[in-house]
Design a protein around this motif. Structure first.
Motif, PDB file in Angstrom:
ATOM      1  N   SER A  84       1.094  -1.195   0.128  1.00 26.83           N
ATOM      2  CA  SER A  84       0.092  -0.032   0.014  1.00 26.83           C
ATOM      3  C   SER A  84       0.806   1.196   0.121  1.00 26.83           C
ATOM      4  CB  SER A  84      -0.943  -0.061   1.182  1.00 26.83           C
ATOM      5  OG  SER A  84      -0.090   0.183   2.376  1.00 26.83           O
ATOM      6  N   GLY A  85       0.216   2.379  -0.326  1.00 27.54           N
ATOM      7  CA  GLY A  85       0.925   3.675  -0.354  1.00 27.54           C
ATOM      8  C   GLY A  85       1.367   4.065   1.275  1.00 27.54           C
ATOM      9  N   LYS A  86       0.482   3.629   2.092  1.00 26.70           N
ATOM     10  CA  LYS A  86       0.772   3.797   3.644  1.00 26.70           C
ATOM     11  C   LYS A  86       2.051   2.922   3.994  1.00 26.70           C
ATOM     12  CE  LYS A  86      -0.388   3.530   8.603  1.00 26.70           C
ATOM     13  NZ  LYS A  86      -1.126   4.211   9.213  1.00 26.70           N
ATOM     14  N   TYR A 110       0.386  13.416   5.411  1.00 25.02           N
ATOM     15  CA  TYR A 110      -0.756  12.332   5.127  1.00 25.02           C
ATOM     16  C   TYR A 110      -1.177  11.704   6.679  1.00 25.02           C
ATOM     17  CZ  TYR A 110      -3.359   8.112   3.380  1.00 25.02           C
ATOM     18  OH  TYR A 110      -4.223   7.157   3.128  1.00 25.02           O
ATOM     19  N   GLU A 153       6.244  16.150   2.360  1.00 26.93           N
ATOM     20  CA  GLU A 153       5.145  15.643   1.309  1.00 26.93           C
ATOM     21  C   GLU A 153       4.643  16.997   0.834  1.00 26.93           C
ATOM     22  OE1 GLU A 153       1.878  13.278   3.096  1.00 26.93           O
ATOM     23  OE2 GLU A 153       0.481  14.446   1.826  1.00 26.93           O
ATOM     24  N   SER A 157      -1.244  17.059   2.322  1.00 27.06           N
ATOM     25  CA  SER A 157      -2.531  16.215   2.352  1.00 27.06           C
ATOM     26  C   SER A 157      -3.282  17.235   3.231  1.00 27.06           C
ATOM     27  CB  SER A 157      -2.532  14.993   3.122  1.00 27.06           C
ATOM     28  OG  SER A 157      -2.002  13.995   2.427  1.00 27.06           O
ATOM     29  N   ASP A 182       7.058  12.102   0.199  1.00 24.54           N
ATOM     30  CA  ASP A 182       5.938  11.219  -0.574  1.00 24.54           C
ATOM     31  C   ASP A 182       5.425  12.243  -1.626  1.00 24.54           C
ATOM     32  OD1 ASP A 182       3.168  10.666  -0.833  1.00 24.54           O
ATOM     33  OD2 ASP A 182       2.618  10.349   1.156  1.00 24.54           O
ATOM     34  N   THR A 184       2.972  11.739  -3.910  1.00 27.54           N
ATOM     35  CA  THR A 184       2.032  11.165  -4.470  1.00 27.54           C
ATOM     36  C   THR A 184       0.873  12.195  -5.403  1.00 27.54           C
ATOM     37  OG1 THR A 184       1.799   9.474  -2.774  1.00 27.54           O
ATOM     38  CG2 THR A 184      -0.304   9.780  -4.158  1.00 27.54           C
ATOM     39  N   ALA A 204       2.161   6.711  -3.738  1.00 31.96           N
ATOM     40  CA  ALA A 204       1.023   5.975  -3.466  1.00 31.96           C
ATOM     41  C   ALA A 204       0.473   5.366  -4.713  1.00 31.96           C
ATOM     42  CB  ALA A 204      -0.197   6.430  -2.632  1.00 31.96           C
ATOM     43  N   THR A 206      -1.584   3.332  -5.752  1.00 34.04           N
ATOM     44  CA  THR A 206      -2.986   3.548  -5.450  1.00 34.04           C
ATOM     45  C   THR A 206      -3.792   4.533  -6.250  1.00 34.04           C
ATOM     46  OG1 THR A 206      -2.738   2.694  -3.375  1.00 34.04           O
ATOM     47  CG2 THR A 206      -4.795   3.503  -3.700  1.00 34.04           C
ATOM     48  N   LYS A 207      -3.019   5.717  -6.311  1.00 37.55           N
ATOM     49  CA  LYS A 207      -3.677   6.821  -6.805  1.00 37.55           C
ATOM     50  C   LYS A 207      -3.655   7.081  -8.164  1.00 37.55           C
ATOM     51  CE  LYS A 207      -4.694   7.698  -2.573  1.00 37.55           C
ATOM     52  NZ  LYS A 207      -3.846   8.397  -1.585  1.00 37.55           N
ATOM     53  N   VAL A 216      -4.428  -1.225  -4.685  1.00 32.49           N
ATOM     54  CA  VAL A 216      -3.901  -0.428  -3.329  1.00 32.49           C
ATOM     55  C   VAL A 216      -2.665  -0.834  -3.323  1.00 32.49           C
ATOM     56  CG1 VAL A 216      -3.751  -0.285  -0.634  1.00 32.49           C
ATOM     57  CG2 VAL A 216      -6.014  -0.540  -2.116  1.00 32.49           C
ATOM     58  N   MET A 217      -1.551   0.297  -3.505  1.00 33.05           N
ATOM     59  CA  MET A 217      -0.004  -0.266  -3.720  1.00 33.05           C
ATOM     60  C   MET A 217       0.981   0.931  -3.681  1.00 33.05           C
ATOM     61  SD  MET A 217       1.970  -1.844  -7.056  1.00 33.05           S
ATOM     62  CE  MET A 217       0.555  -2.918  -7.408  1.00 33.05           C
ATOM     63  N   TRP A 336      -8.037   8.710  -4.327  1.00 28.55           N
ATOM     64  CA  TRP A 336      -8.307   9.722  -5.369  1.00 28.55           C
ATOM     65  C   TRP A 336      -7.286   9.238  -6.373  1.00 28.55           C
ATOM     66  CZ3 TRP A 336      -3.656  12.305  -5.853  1.00 28.55           C
ATOM     67  CH2 TRP A 336      -2.833  12.320  -4.520  1.00 28.55           C
TER      68      TRP A 336
HETATM   69  C1  LIG Z   1      -3.628   7.670  -0.482  1.00 27.44           C
HETATM   70  C2  LIG Z   1      -2.169   8.233   0.094  1.00 27.44           C
HETATM   71  C3  LIG Z   1      -1.171   7.462   0.589  1.00 27.44           C
HETATM   72  C4  LIG Z   1      -1.564   6.099   1.155  1.00 27.44           C
HETATM   73  O1  LIG Z   1      -1.812   5.230   0.164  1.00 27.44           O
HETATM   74  P1  LIG Z   1      -2.659   3.787   0.395  1.00 27.44           P
HETATM   75  O2  LIG Z   1      -2.376   3.060  -0.863  1.00 27.44           O
HETATM   76  O3  LIG Z   1      -4.108   4.104   0.439  1.00 27.44           O
HETATM   77  O4  LIG Z   1      -1.899   3.354   1.463  1.00 27.44           O
HETATM   78  C5  LIG Z   1       0.167   7.897   1.089  1.00 27.44           C
HETATM   79  N1  LIG Z   1       0.413   9.326   0.907  1.00 27.44           N
HETATM   80  C6  LIG Z   1      -0.369  10.074   0.302  1.00 27.44           C
HETATM   81  C7  LIG Z   1      -0.139  11.572   0.033  1.00 27.44           C
HETATM   82  C8  LIG Z   1      -1.906   9.630   0.082  1.00 27.44           C
HETATM   83  O5  LIG Z   1      -2.692  10.391  -0.678  1.00 27.44           O
END
Ligand SMILES: *Cc1c(COP(=O)(O)O)cnc(C)c1O
Length: 392
Positions: A84-86, A110, A153, A157, A182, A184, A204, A206-207, A216-217, A336
Motif C-alpha cells: 500500500s501507499g501507507k 498524510y 510531502e 495532504s 511522499d 503522490t 501511493a 493506488t492513486k 492499493v499499492m 483519489w
Molecule cells: C493515499 C495516500 C497514501 C496512502 O496510500 P494507500 O495506498 O491508500 O495506503 C500515502 N500518501 C498520500 C499523500 C496519499 O494520498
C-alpha cells in the motif's frame, strides 16, 4: 533509439515490457507465485533472496517489470513496490531508523503516516517532531546530532502547502541527514524528487498510477547507495504487492500522461470557477496565481494534478452536508487519482501540531476526474444553491 532521450509520454508506452520474451504479446503476463521450484538442492541453497525469482514474497517477473518501469520514470536506481501507499511511507521510516534516532516530519503530512509515527515509531524509541511546511532552509535549526531523516510531502495532504524542497535538501545533505518525500500528488511526471537531491521518493501507486480506483499499492525509489539498506529493511516486514495488482498498475501507467493532462486542465477550470464563487473563501491549489506557494510551484513542478482543497466562508455544517450529500457526479470517499470525481469534508486542524491550521470556514477536498468539467461545474452550482437554502 537508445541514443535519444525519450520524453515521459513515450517512455510510458515502452517501460517494463518485452514482447519478444512473451510470444510477441504486447503486455507482460501475470505471474502468480508463492513457490518457485529449484532443480537441485545445490541450486536452491545458492539462492540469494534479492536476486532473481526465488519466492513469491520476494517478487515475481510481473513485480519486477513494474519496478523497472517506475525506477526509470523516477530517474532512480531501483524501485520497491509494497502492499500500500501507507506501507511505502511507514516502511521507509521503519527501515531507516533505530532507537535513539530523531525524525522530522512535515506538519501537513498524510494523516495515517503521522499516526504511524505517533503509535509505532515512538513506541520503538524514535523521537519525532513536526515542522512548519514553509520552513525552507530554516530546517537547519531543528536538526539535532541524532536526526536521521526528514520526511516531506509537497503539497501537503488536505492543506496543499508546498515545501521548498531544494532548500531543505541542501541543508540536510550538508548535515548528513536523509530526506524522503511522499510525491503522490505530483507523480513522477510533474515532480521528480531524486532529481533535486531527495534520497527516497515515495508514491501511493493506488492513486494516479493505478488510476481506476481498484488497487492499493505503494512504491519506494532510491539511488544506488541507499537501495540495498532499504530493500533489506523493507523485506523484513514481508508486505509485498500482489502480482495481479502489479499488472493493473502497469496497465494504469500506459495512460498516465494522457490522464494527467486531462485532470490538470479540468481541475484548473473547476478551481478557477470555485475561486470566483461568493460562498468560497479560498481555493487551495498551487496552480492558481494567488496560492501562497504559486511561485515555488512554478519553479519546481511541471504540472498540477486533479486534487485540491476549498475553504468555504463561514456557514453551518448542515448546509455543507446539504451541498455535498446531493452532488451527483462527486462520490464521497477517500483515496483519489481514479477517473471519477470525489469530494470529502476535511478537518485539517485535527492533525496539526507545529503550526495550527486556521481556516475561515469548513474545508472540502475535491478530486477532479475525467468527466467533462462543465458537467462538474453545473453539479457544484446546484450544490451551492442547496447550501444557500440550508444556510437560510
Ligand atoms: C493515499 C495516500 C497514501 C496512502 O496510500 P494507500 O495506498 O491508500 O495506503 C500515502 N500518501 C498520500 C499523500 C496519499 O494520498
Amino acid at each position: 533509439m537508445s541514443g535519444r532521450r525519450l520524453r515521459d509520454a513515450t517512455l510510458l508506452t515502452l517501460l517494463g515490457r518485452d514482447p519478444e520474451r512473451h510470444h510477441g504479446i504486447v503486455n507482460p503476463p501475470v505471474y502468480r507465485a508463492s513457490t518457485v521450484l529449484a532443480r537441485t538442492v545445490a541450486e536452491y541453497e545458492s539462492r540469494r533472496t534479492h536476486e532473481g525469482v526465488t519466492y513469491g514474497r520476494a517478487g515475481t517477473p510481473t513485480t519486477f517489470a513494474l519496478e523497472e518501469a517506475l525506477a526509470a520514470l523516477e530517474r532512480g536506481h531501483r524501485t520497491l513496490v509494497v502492499g500500500s501507499g501507507k506501507a511505502a511511507c511507514v516502511l521507509t521510516l521503519a527501515a531507516l531508523t533505530r532507537r535513539g534516532d530523531h525524525v522530522l516530519v512535515v506538519d501537513c503530512v498524510y494523516g495515517p503516516t503521522r499516526r504511524f509515527c505517533e503509535r509505532v515509531l515512538r513506541r520503538f524509541g524514535v523521537e519525532v517532531d513536526y515542522f512548519d511546511p514553509r520552513i525552507g532552509a530554516g530546517i537547519g535549526e531543528l536538526l539535532r546530532p541524532n536526526t536521521r531523516l526528514v520526511f516531506l510531502e509537497s503539497p501537503g495532504s488536505l492543506t496543499f502547502e508546498l515545501q521548498d524542497v531544494p532548500a531543505i535538501v541542501e541543508v540536510c545533505r550538508r548535515r548528513g541527514v536523509l530526506t524522503a518525500m511522499d510525491n503522490t500528488w505530483a507523480t513522477p511526471l510533474f515532480f521528480r524528487p531524486l532529481e533535486v537531491g531527495v534520497d527516497i521518493s515515495i508514491q501511493a501507486v493506488t492513486k494516479y498510477i493505478g488510476g481506476h480506483s481498484d488497487l492499493v499499492m505503494g512504491a519506494v525509489t532510491t539511488g544506488a547507495e541507499l537501495h540495498s539498506a532499504l530493500r533489506d529493511g523493507i523485506y523484513e516486514y514481508g508486505a509485498p504487492a500482489g502480482p495481479d495488482d502489479c499488472w493493473l498498475a502497469l496497465r494504469g501507467l500506459r495512460t498516465l500522461a494522457a490522464r494527467l493532462e486531462r485532470h490538470q486542465r479540468s481541475a484548473l477550470k473547476v478551481a478557477e470557477w470555485l475561486a470566483a464563487r461568493p460562498e468560497v473563501a479560498r481555493v487551495l491549489y498551487p496552480a492558481l496565481a494567488d496560492h501562497p506557494d504559486h511561485q515555488l510551484w512554478r519553479r519546481d513542478f511541471r504540472g498540477a494534478t486533479g486534487l485540491f482543497g476549498v475553504v468555504l466562508r463561514p456557514c453551518p455544517m448542515e448546509a455543507v452536508h446539504a451541498m455535498v450529500d446531493g452532488l451527483e457526479l462527486f462520490g464521497i470517499g477517500a483515496s483519489w487519482g481514479g477517473y471519477e470525481s470525489l469530494v470529502l469534508v476535511t478537518h485539517p486542524e485535527r492533525q496539526r501540531t507545529a503550526v495550527p491550521w486556521q481556516a475561515e470556514g469548513p474545508t472540502l477536498r475535491f478530486h477532479i476526474g475525467l468527466e467533462d468539467p462543465d458537467d462538474l461545474i453545473a453539479d457544484l452550482e446546484a450544490g451551492f444553491a442547496r447550501l444557500r437554502r440550508a444556510a437560510g
